[in-house]
Design a protein around this motif. Structure first.
Motif, PDB file in Angstrom:
ATOM      1  N   LYS A  11      -4.088   9.957   4.396  1.00 52.73           N
ATOM      2  CA  LYS A  11      -3.619   9.758   3.110  1.00 52.73           C
ATOM      3  C   LYS A  11      -4.530   8.803   2.342  1.00 52.73           C
ATOM      4  CE  LYS A  11       1.187  10.591   3.841  1.00 52.73           C
ATOM      5  NZ  LYS A  11       2.673  10.674   3.270  1.00 52.73           N
ATOM      6  N   HIS A  12      -4.924   7.968   3.209  1.00 58.95           N
ATOM      7  CA  HIS A  12      -5.959   6.864   2.520  1.00 58.95           C
ATOM      8  C   HIS A  12      -7.233   6.931   3.373  1.00 58.95           C
ATOM      9  CE1 HIS A  12      -2.316   5.512   0.402  1.00 58.95           C
ATOM     10  NE2 HIS A  12      -1.622   5.479   1.615  1.00 58.95           N
ATOM     11  N   LEU A  35       0.770  -1.166  -0.052  1.00 64.98           N
ATOM     12  CA  LEU A  35      -0.038  -0.178   0.094  1.00 64.98           C
ATOM     13  C   LEU A  35       0.896   1.309   0.062  1.00 64.98           C
ATOM     14  CD1 LEU A  35      -2.760   1.322   0.478  1.00 64.98           C
ATOM     15  CD2 LEU A  35      -2.436   1.149   2.729  1.00 64.98           C
ATOM     16  N   ASP A  36       1.860   1.263   1.040  1.00 67.45           N
ATOM     17  CA  ASP A  36       2.675   2.363   0.815  1.00 67.45           C
ATOM     18  C   ASP A  36       4.076   2.191   1.634  1.00 67.45           C
ATOM     19  OD1 ASP A  36       3.396   5.080   0.281  1.00 67.45           O
ATOM     20  OD2 ASP A  36       1.509   5.805   0.952  1.00 67.45           O
ATOM     21  N   ASP A  60     -10.405   6.311   2.550  1.00 65.69           N
ATOM     22  CA  ASP A  60     -11.265   5.179   2.143  1.00 65.69           C
ATOM     23  C   ASP A  60     -10.732   3.904   2.761  1.00 65.69           C
ATOM     24  OD1 ASP A  60      -8.858   5.307   0.547  1.00 65.69           O
ATOM     25  OD2 ASP A  60      -9.607   4.127  -0.967  1.00 65.69           O
ATOM     26  N   LEU A  61      -9.469   3.728   3.118  1.00 67.62           N
ATOM     27  CA  LEU A  61      -9.075   2.516   3.788  1.00 67.62           C
ATOM     28  C   LEU A  61      -9.930   2.304   5.187  1.00 67.62           C
ATOM     29  CD1 LEU A  61      -6.722   0.229   3.503  1.00 67.62           C
ATOM     30  CD2 LEU A  61      -5.595   1.647   5.065  1.00 67.62           C
TER      31      LEU A  61
END
Length: 95
Positions: free
Chosen positions: A89-90, A67-68, A92-93
């Protein structure tokens, strides 16, 4: 030229952020390698660095999805601090 030498993988999965999402923590030694002449080079220790990789495990055999990746040169963050960083940063996760 900076070279990253793996010192060790602290744990394969240092923690679970959410169902299926895991953290892999690795520690590297940074070396600055400078050629001196044809037969020799100089190696300068530049300290250590923690690399955090966040992966998703969809449940299939050998199919982790990266993912990152994050690099930390000073204090290593806690799992909750890392989770806060990922939430920004994410989004939606974690919905």
């Amino acid at each position: 030229m900076i070279v990253h030498e793996l010192i060790g993988t602290e744990t394969l999965f240092a923690g679970q952020l959410k169902e299926g999402y895991y953290v892999i923590r690795e520690k590297y030694n940074k070396l600055d390698v400078q050629p001196q002449d044809v037969d020799s080079f100089q190696q300068i220790d530049c300290g250590t660095e923690d690399i955090i990789t966040v992966v998703f495990d969809p449940g299939n055999d050998y199919s982790l999805i990266c993912l990152d990746t994050y690099t930390f040169q000073s204090k290593f963050p806690s799992l909750s601090e890392l989770q806060q960083t990922l939430k920004t940063k994410h989004e939606d996760l974690f919905q």
